[in-house]
Design a protein around this motif. Structure first.
Motif, PDB file in Angstrom:
ATOM      1  N   ARG A  35       1.474  45.565 -19.783  1.00  0.00           N
ATOM      2  CA  ARG A  35       2.253  46.197 -20.848  1.00  0.00           C
ATOM      3  C   ARG A  35       3.608  46.655 -20.301  1.00  0.00           C
ATOM      4  NH1 ARG A  35      -1.280  49.692 -22.724  1.00  0.00           N
ATOM      5  NH2 ARG A  35      -0.565  51.438 -21.434  1.00  0.00           N
ATOM      6  N   ILE A  36       4.671  46.300 -21.007  1.00  0.00           N
ATOM      7  CA  ILE A  36       6.034  46.657 -20.633  1.00  0.00           C
ATOM      8  C   ILE A  36       6.720  47.287 -21.845  1.00  0.00           C
ATOM      9  CG2 ILE A  36       8.300  45.761 -19.926  1.00  0.00           C
ATOM     10  CD1 ILE A  36       6.875  43.512 -18.483  1.00  0.00           C
ATOM     11  N   THR A  37       7.352  48.424 -21.662  1.00  0.00           N
ATOM     12  CA  THR A  37       8.115  49.039 -22.740  1.00  0.00           C
ATOM     13  C   THR A  37       9.565  48.572 -22.677  1.00  0.00           C
ATOM     14  OG1 THR A  37       8.679  51.012 -21.439  1.00  0.00           O
ATOM     15  CG2 THR A  37       6.634  51.075 -22.712  1.00  0.00           C
ATOM     16  N   PHE A  38      10.215  48.550 -23.813  1.00  0.00           N
ATOM     17  CA  PHE A  38      11.635  48.184 -23.849  1.00  0.00           C
ATOM     18  C   PHE A  38      12.376  49.112 -24.810  1.00  0.00           C
ATOM     19  CE2 PHE A  38       9.729  45.725 -27.264  1.00  0.00           C
ATOM     20  CZ  PHE A  38      10.669  45.764 -28.283  1.00  0.00           C
ATOM     21  N   ARG A  39      13.645  49.331 -24.506  1.00  0.00           N
ATOM     22  CA  ARG A  39      14.522  50.144 -25.337  1.00  0.00           C
ATOM     23  C   ARG A  39      15.946  49.605 -25.195  1.00  0.00           C
ATOM     24  NH1 ARG A  39      13.556  52.881 -20.635  1.00  0.00           N
ATOM     25  NH2 ARG A  39      15.331  53.863 -19.580  1.00  0.00           N
ATOM     26  N   PRO A  40      16.840  49.906 -26.143  1.00  0.00           N
ATOM     27  CA  PRO A  40      18.195  49.334 -26.094  1.00  0.00           C
ATOM     28  C   PRO A  40      18.927  49.682 -24.797  1.00  0.00           C
ATOM     29  CG  PRO A  40      17.779  50.322 -28.236  1.00  0.00           C
ATOM     30  CD  PRO A  40      16.627  50.717 -27.359  1.00  0.00           C
ATOM     31  N   ASN A  41      19.590  48.695 -24.229  1.00  0.00           N
ATOM     32  CA  ASN A  41      20.436  48.909 -23.059  1.00  0.00           C
ATOM     33  C   ASN A  41      21.801  49.395 -23.547  1.00  0.00           C
ATOM     34  OD1 ASN A  41      21.933  48.835 -20.734  1.00  0.00           O
ATOM     35  ND2 ASN A  41      21.587  46.686 -20.281  1.00  0.00           N
ATOM     36  N   PRO A  42      22.198  50.645 -23.225  1.00  0.00           N
ATOM     37  CA  PRO A  42      23.460  51.186 -23.754  1.00  0.00           C
ATOM     38  C   PRO A  42      24.693  50.444 -23.250  1.00  0.00           C
ATOM     39  CG  PRO A  42      22.538  52.647 -22.089  1.00  0.00           C
ATOM     40  CD  PRO A  42      21.498  51.620 -22.363  1.00  0.00           C
ATOM     41  N   ASP A  43      24.556  49.690 -22.156  1.00  0.00           N
ATOM     42  CA  ASP A  43      25.699  48.965 -21.605  1.00  0.00           C
ATOM     43  C   ASP A  43      25.856  47.558 -22.197  1.00  0.00           C
ATOM     44  OD1 ASP A  43      26.277  51.107 -19.912  1.00  0.00           O
ATOM     45  OD2 ASP A  43      24.892  50.364 -18.378  1.00  0.00           O
TER      46      ASP A  43
ATOM     47  N   LEU B  47      16.189  47.630 -31.546  1.00  0.00           N
ATOM     48  CA  LEU B  47      14.735  47.753 -31.509  1.00  0.00           C
ATOM     49  C   LEU B  47      14.257  48.404 -30.214  1.00  0.00           C
ATOM     50  CD1 LEU B  47      13.768  44.184 -32.789  1.00  0.00           C
ATOM     51  CD2 LEU B  47      13.563  46.313 -34.081  1.00  0.00           C
ATOM     52  N   ALA B  48      13.101  49.025 -30.288  1.00  0.00           N
ATOM     53  CA  ALA B  48      12.394  49.542 -29.116  1.00  0.00           C
ATOM     54  C   ALA B  48      10.909  49.339 -29.347  1.00  0.00           C
ATOM     55  CB  ALA B  48      12.703  51.023 -28.889  1.00  0.00           C
ATOM     56  N   GLY B  49      10.141  49.173 -28.259  1.00  0.00           N
ATOM     57  CA  GLY B  49       8.717  48.948 -28.436  1.00  0.00           C
ATOM     58  C   GLY B  49       8.041  48.513 -27.160  1.00  0.00           C
TER      59      GLY B  49
ATOM     60  N   VAL C 198      15.242  51.685 -34.086  1.00  0.00           N
ATOM     61  CA  VAL C 198      15.510  53.079 -33.681  1.00  0.00           C
ATOM     62  C   VAL C 198      16.847  53.568 -34.213  1.00  0.00           C
ATOM     63  CG1 VAL C 198      14.073  52.975 -31.618  1.00  0.00           C
ATOM     64  CG2 VAL C 198      16.461  52.274 -31.467  1.00  0.00           C
ATOM     65  N   ASN C 199      17.706  52.664 -34.671  1.00  0.00           N
ATOM     66  CA  ASN C 199      19.003  53.044 -35.220  1.00  0.00           C
ATOM     67  C   ASN C 199      19.296  52.226 -36.463  1.00  0.00           C
ATOM     68  OD1 ASN C 199      19.780  54.825 -32.982  1.00  0.00           O
ATOM     69  ND2 ASN C 199      20.032  52.948 -31.793  1.00  0.00           N
ATOM     70  N   GLN C 200      19.910  52.853 -37.458  1.00  0.00           N
ATOM     71  CA  GLN C 200      20.368  52.117 -38.629  1.00  0.00           C
ATOM     72  C   GLN C 200      21.498  51.173 -38.221  1.00  0.00           C
ATOM     73  OE1 GLN C 200      22.955  53.884 -41.788  1.00  0.00           O
ATOM     74  NE2 GLN C 200      21.184  53.564 -43.126  1.00  0.00           N
TER      75      GLN C 200
ATOM     76  N   GLY D 254      12.756  49.426 -39.951  1.00  0.00           N
ATOM     77  CA  GLY D 254      11.900  48.253 -39.952  1.00  0.00           C
ATOM     78  C   GLY D 254      11.002  48.184 -38.737  1.00  0.00           C
ATOM     79  N   THR D 255       9.989  47.337 -38.838  1.00  0.00           N
ATOM     80  CA  THR D 255       9.060  47.077 -37.745  1.00  0.00           C
ATOM     81  C   THR D 255       8.785  45.588 -37.688  1.00  0.00           C
ATOM     82  OG1 THR D 255       7.094  47.356 -39.156  1.00  0.00           O
ATOM     83  CG2 THR D 255       7.944  49.332 -38.028  1.00  0.00           C
ATOM     84  N   LEU D 256       8.431  45.127 -36.514  1.00  0.00           N
ATOM     85  CA  LEU D 256       8.007  43.733 -36.365  1.00  0.00           C
ATOM     86  C   LEU D 256       6.905  43.642 -35.322  1.00  0.00           C
ATOM     87  CD1 LEU D 256       9.061  42.077 -33.590  1.00  0.00           C
ATOM     88  CD2 LEU D 256      11.264  42.466 -34.652  1.00  0.00           C
ATOM     89  N   GLU D 257       6.039  42.670 -35.508  1.00  0.00           N
ATOM     90  CA  GLU D 257       4.945  42.427 -34.565  1.00  0.00           C
ATOM     91  C   GLU D 257       4.662  40.929 -34.537  1.00  0.00           C
ATOM     92  OE1 GLU D 257       0.244  43.662 -33.841  1.00  0.00           O
ATOM     93  OE2 GLU D 257       1.470  44.715 -35.332  1.00  0.00           O
ATOM     94  N   LEU D 258       4.655  40.349 -33.350  1.00  0.00           N
ATOM     95  CA  LEU D 258       4.360  38.937 -33.161  1.00  0.00           C
ATOM     96  C   LEU D 258       3.286  38.789 -32.094  1.00  0.00           C
ATOM     97  CD1 LEU D 258       7.977  37.428 -32.993  1.00  0.00           C
ATOM     98  CD2 LEU D 258       6.494  37.544 -34.993  1.00  0.00           C
ATOM     99  N   GLU D 259       2.362  37.861 -32.312  1.00  0.00           N
ATOM    100  CA  GLU D 259       1.352  37.542 -31.310  1.00  0.00           C
ATOM    101  C   GLU D 259       1.398  36.053 -31.023  1.00  0.00           C
ATOM    102  OE1 GLU D 259      -2.513  38.872 -32.386  1.00  0.00           O
ATOM    103  OE2 GLU D 259      -1.945  40.984 -32.499  1.00  0.00           O
TER     104      GLU D 259
END
Length: 341
Positions: A207-215, A229-231, A250-252, A266-271
């Motif tokens: 399991r790996i978490t991700f969040r927006p890279n501000p750079d 997106l983040a998740g 996470v942001n409009q 919004g949300t998204l999920e892919l398998e």
């Protein structure tokens, strides 16, 4: 008198100058709006050239090197490779996974599969086969029940019309191809767009978490949505493949200060599942977005699909052959479907 004429001439000249400035301002605003609309159209239709997966792979090591240093650690994958560990950053591992996904997408294969999806308040079960003219499906169940005589006649008539005029299928095929190029391009941006961290394991997957890279500066409207997106990501570390991704906005996101469109939440999920040696397909799609912009032709803002029973078919399958193949398949019973959920 001469003074009056001079003042009158000066006043007329000033008034003309004001009108000219006003017209120039209107023209500038028009050009700006036209440029924004052109940029939106260009970003939405820019093709990804063949071989882009290899280009993305060459850029992955550089992109993943920009990920935060605190993601660097040794990670052991419980239940997959006992005693083995990986001295990679989470971003580097995602880069390898993305490269494998892009390489697989470049391989041209056609499939037949079962699709269960929600349309409005109904749940439809279809058998779909890909042909050289586009995807052809046969409706099997409605809300878990087999079709009555009237419904079967109506669906058979729809297929008959497509046999005579396949243009709707060809149009759908082109739309799917366009969306596939967009998805490949967005996937190639993943190593740069996010900050990744290891977050343990789940069902023998890393399991790996991700969040927006501000750079990161998104190059297109689609990339702006993805970057917001983040998740979490679940990775099959044996095969270095994406098994699942779940994210939320996470942001409009606004386009042209909200005048051209916006995405509120919004949300998204892919398998993804392995259907053959080094062959993976999307088995589950759940997308829910609210807003005023549609970026993909074949992906809705509210979509729920489950796909199963993938089998490879001939790459040059004709519509007539596809119809015979669909008719020859025995529809699954509601009891069989209930065990799949």
């Amino acid at each position: 008198m001469n003074r009056f004429r001079a003042e009158n001439w000066f006043g007329l000249g000033l008034e003309k100058a004001r009108k000219l400035v006003f017209l120039l301002m209107i023209a500038a605003c028009g050009l700006l709006l036209a440029g924004m609309i052109h940029a939106l159209s260009e970003d939405a239709t820019e093709p990804l050239q063949r071989g882009s997966a290899s280009v993305a792979y060459r850029n992955i090591s550089t992109a993943s090197g920009s990920i935060d240093a605190h993601s660097q650690q040794t990670v052991a994958i419980t239940g997959q490779d006992p005693g083995r560990s990986y001295n990679l950053t989470a971003g580097e591992l995602v880069g390898v996974v993305v490269a494998n996904e892009l390489t697989d997408r470049e391989q041209l294969r056609k499939w037949i599969c079962m699709i269960e999806k929600r349309t409005g308040k109904q749940t439809l079960t279809q058998l779909q086969v890909e042909t050289k003219d586009g995807p052809l499906y046969r409706l099997l169940l409605v809300d878990g029940a087999t079709l009555d005589a009237g419904q079967r006649k109506q669906d058979d008539a729809r297929i008959g019309r497509l046999m005579k005029d396949p243009r709707p299928l060809q149009k759908l095929k082109q739309a799917q191809a366009d969306d596939e190029l967009k998805l490949q391009k967005l996937m190639s941006l993943m190593p740069q767009a996010f900050i990744y961290d290891y977050d343990g394991s789940e069902e023998n997957l890393l399991r790996i978490t991700f969040r927006p890279n501000p750079d990161y500066n998104p190059p297109s409207y689609e990339a702006r949505i993805v970057h917001s997106l983040a998740g979490t990501i679940l990775v099959d570390t044996q095969r270095k493949r994406l098994a699942r991704i779940a994210g939320h906005l996470v942001n409009q996101v606004e386009f042209g200060y909200g005048l051209l469109g916006r995405i509120d939440n919004g949300t998204l999920e892919l398998e993804r599942v392995e259907v053959g040696p080094q062959q993976w397909k999307t088995a589950f799609i759940s997308i829910h977005f609210s807003g005023r912009m549609v970026l993909f032709k074949t992906i809705n803002k509210d979509q729920f699909e489950r796909r199963s029973d993938f089998q490879v078919v001939s790459s040059d399958l004709s519509l007539a052959e596809a119809k015979d193949l669909l008719v020859s398949r025995v529809p699954p019973s509601p009891q069989i479907l209930s065990t799949r959920r």
